[in-house]
Design an enzyme around this catalytic site. Structure first.
Site, PDB file in Angstrom:
ATOM      1  N   ILE A 274       0.826  -0.603   9.583  1.00 41.43           N
ATOM      2  CA  ILE A 274      -0.222  -1.394  10.094  1.00 41.43           C
ATOM      3  C   ILE A 274      -1.013  -2.341   9.167  1.00 41.43           C
ATOM      4  CG2 ILE A 274      -0.717  -0.055  12.075  1.00 41.43           C
ATOM      5  CD1 ILE A 274      -3.211   1.323  10.622  1.00 41.43           C
ATOM      6  N   ASP A 275      -0.709  -1.635   7.717  1.00 43.11           N
ATOM      7  CA  ASP A 275      -1.296  -2.679   6.491  1.00 43.11           C
ATOM      8  C   ASP A 275      -0.302  -3.892   6.036  1.00 43.11           C
ATOM      9  OD1 ASP A 275      -2.459  -3.200   4.330  1.00 43.11           O
ATOM     10  OD2 ASP A 275      -2.480  -1.326   3.440  1.00 43.11           O
ATOM     11  N   THR A 276      -0.495  -4.847   6.327  1.00 44.16           N
ATOM     12  CA  THR A 276       0.251  -5.900   5.571  1.00 44.16           C
ATOM     13  C   THR A 276       0.055  -6.241   4.222  1.00 44.16           C
ATOM     14  OG1 THR A 276      -1.405  -7.852   6.290  1.00 44.16           O
ATOM     15  CG2 THR A 276       0.266  -7.313   7.973  1.00 44.16           C
TER      16      THR A 276
END
Ligand SMILES: [Zn+2]
Lengths: 449, 235
Positions: A357-359
């Site tokens: 979920i962390d780009t």
């Protein structure tokens, strides 16, 4: 075998039959689950019949396992392995339950094991050898730290000090832990051991195992791997038992290199895959497979599973690659740099749970070095196209086309200016892409090849 | 060749570099290049001294626990110079671990208290079995600017009475999930938990920092009007 274990084996076998033949699914994990329920130690009794080789690490497990299996089959008739993705306890139990070793020589089990499961699996299987590929930080790995991951692997190895550790010596983390085990080391010796450099800013695991000083390198291959040494004590990379002595030709579809002065070729590109081939080579030699048999195994035509897939879309030759973390993305970029034909790149970013979920990892990947390739066009897309658009813009490519709507991605591929198109996508973006390719009839199944 | 040059120190850039922190330097260089300014970056790590007069910008990112402990042992040799740099209005960005280490102390997951460099007096407590992970949106109380980012931290940081937060939380947890503050501003020093690199996503803030750096280094140039021409990215 105890009655309990026999019963567990029976249940495991029959549930596999039911699943595979009635539900038409590759039921490798459910039979394992049932069997473990009936007898948690079902594996121990099964494992006694096998020579077990466990393969673990962050990247490259699957390919290393496939190549190792192929290498060993050159000499041995009885080699089983677990399908990719079945690398937890249940999947491995399922593999061993459903195997039907032929009578005669002792069968070999080549098993890919998830890093977190090495202790549990090893305890039951009493491995003859542990193969260690590498340990990198993996965003999807629930924020696990590399030293914690390695500690989990060490717990498994420490149970069997007589087992041989076959390790990538270019990866400094594997020199931690003072293991008493016999060791086989492989790595790269393709350059003069004369330079003195520090790893780039963006590299994990560059501390010396002896005193936590910063490691220096004579040369680096990728990430934190290479010929490292310490400037504060006499620690350095150990002598290699088997080494890449020359890179002859690297292309996106094959790599040709010398191992200890003799030429070998694998039918898959990417420098990182040469490490996997070295692991398979080392296991082969450890098990008495000859150089020429290994050469034959590497060159045989059967498709080996990789992270890339080729699809024909209209008149475009499309290569689809999965990206999910900076090390993997850099490997893909390195592989593209070996392409001597002009190509276009479409990069797709999603940030669902399966993608991570962390780009922010896109800022750790070295998109800047695409400038050194034959790339003619770059564009971005996916649910988080804006993040990637800005990343690519700031990497020096300015304003570039975006594909906000993946339902039009096939048209976008067809409209690329080059015949050869790479699509690099995170996991769920890849599924969406495959769904589109399936709807347009370019591939059969949306889920897997 | 650009006529103007900014020097950046990436503090422990080879040990403290989780989750895209280097993106902050990429964004800064990007905007600087557009107005003819070069940005050079040096990693200042265990073997190096930190010269507090040599830099226009310092980035101190987050790290894994193991690396963070190694850094903590090395910091006392650099902390006086870092404090001088901050007190002399140097532009400094501390992200996550780098933000925590600027303060008084922090408490590890296992309860161990680790001393910070005490350039400021915020402190960081741990939380057991949970982390603040997810998208964050904050509003800067000084100018109403909204900043977006991604937070991922176990520590809960509490500011000292003399410090003020970078923004007030609109979405997410911020420093501690209690007082509504996110990050910290002190002179030209900024602390934040934004790993979705704050300067890549919030061009307004980046341009303000850039202007401060340039005006300190080249006071005779009209930087404000040049920077006003730039289009800040915001996503
Ligand atoms: Zn963090």
């Amino acid at each position: 075998m105890s009655l309990r274990s026999s019963l567990a084996t029976f249940v495991g076998n029959s549930s596999h039959f039911v699943l595979k033949d009635i539900l038409h699914r590759g039921g490798t994990s459910l039979p394992g689950k049932l069997a473990i329920k009936i007898d948690p130690n079902v594996m121990t009794s099964l494992a006694e019949k096998y020579d077990v080789i466990l393969i673990t690490g962050t990247n490259g497990k699957t390919l290393t396992t496939a190549l190792t299996t192929r290498v060993l089959r050159e000499k041995y008739n009885n080699v089983i392995t677990n399908p990719s993705g079945s690398n937890m306890m249940q999947g491995i139990t399922g593999t061993m339950l459903t195997a039907k070793p032929k009578a005669g020589e002792k069968p070999i089990a080549v098993l890919e094991v998830d890093e977190a499961n090495v202790e549990e699996v090893a305890r039951q299987l009493k491995p003859k050898a542990f193969v260690l590929t590498n340990i990198f930080r993996d965003q999807l790995d629930r924020y696990g730290e590399i030293y914690t991951t390695y500690e989990k692997i060490l717990k498994g190895i420490r149970l069997f000090p007589e087992a041989t550790v076959i390790a990538n010596a270019d990866s400094p983390i594997f020199m931690r832990g003072n293991l008493p085990n016999p060791k086989v080391y492989y790595g790269f010796n393709h350059e003069e051991a004369s330079g003195d450099m520090r790893a780039p800013y963006n590299t994990d695991g560059v501390l010396s195992p002896t005193d936590d000083s910063i490691l220096h390198y004579h040369f680096m291959t990728f990430a934190n791997q290479g010929y490292y040494f310490s400037k504060t004590d006499d620690f350095k990379r150990p002598e290699l038992d088997y080494a890449i002595t020359k890179l002859n030709k690297l292309t996106p579809s094959y790599s040709n290199f010398d191992i200890d002065g003799k030429p070998f070729q694998i039918e898959i590109g990417g420098q990182y895959n040469i490490y996997n081939a070295m692991a398979a080579y080392s296991v082969g030699r450890f098990m008495g497979v000859s150089e020429s048999q290994i050469k034959h195994a590497f060159e045989s035509n059967a498709q080996i599973f990789g992270r890339q897939e080729a699809v024909k879309v209209g008149d475009k030759d499309v290569t689809i690659v999965l990206i999910k973390n900076p090390v993997g993305a850099n490997q893909v970029i390195q592989m593209m740099s070996t392409d001597d034909q002009p190509f276009s790149l479409i990069a797709l970013l999603n940030a669902n749970y399966a993608d991570g979920i962390d780009t922010s990892w896109i800022w750790d990947a070295d998109f800047e070095s695409l400038a050194d390739t034959n790339m003619q066009a770059i564009s971005t897309g996916g649910e988080r196209y804006k993040d990637l658009y800005v990343r690519i813009k700031m990497a020096g490519y300015g304003d570039q086309p975006v594909h906000e709507d993946l339902t039009k991605i096939v048209e976008a591929i067809e409209a690329q200016p080059t015949e050869h198109v790479y699509v690099a996508a995170t996991y769920t973006a890849m599924l969406q892409l495959r769904e589109q390719l399936k709807q347009k009839g370019y591939i059969k199944s949306g889920m897997e090849g | 060749m650009a006529d103007y040059k900014l020097q950046t120190a990436h503090l422990y850039g080879d040990l403290m570099n989780t989750y895209g922190d280097y993106g902050n330097i990429i964004a800064l260089s990007y905007y600087a290049n557009l107005i003819g300014v070069d940005v050079e970056t040096q990693v200042i790590s265990l073997e190096d001294d930190f010269d507090d007069t040599a830099y226009d910008f310092v980035l101190f990112g987050g790290g894994q626990d193991y690396e963070q402990m190694v850094v903590t042992k090395d910091l006392p040799g650099k902390s006086e110079a870092i404090k001088r740099y901050i007190e002399n209005d140097g532009v400094f960005l501390g992200v996550c671990g780098g933000f925590q280490l600027l303060g008084d102390y922090f408490v590890l997951a296992d309860g161990t208290r680790v001393e910070g460099i005490k350039a400021m007096m915020h402190y960081t407590l741990n939380q057991t079995d949970s982390r603040f992970i997810g998208n964050v949106v904050i509003e800067d109380p000084t100018n109403g600017d909204v900043y977006r980012g991604f937070e991922n931290h176990q520590g809960r940081t509490f500011l000292d009475a003399e410090e003020r937060p970078l923004g007030m939380v609109k979405q997410g947890n911020g420093n501690n999930g209690e007082d509504g503050g996110e990050g910290l501003v002190y002179k030209n020093t900024y602390g934040t938990y934004f790993h979705g690199p704050i300067l890549t996503r919030n061009g307004n803030l980046t341009l303000r920092l850039l202007q401060t750096m340039l005006e300190r280094r080249y006071p005779d140039v009209d930087w404000a009007s040049q920077i006003a021409q730039l289009e800040p990215e915001f996503f």
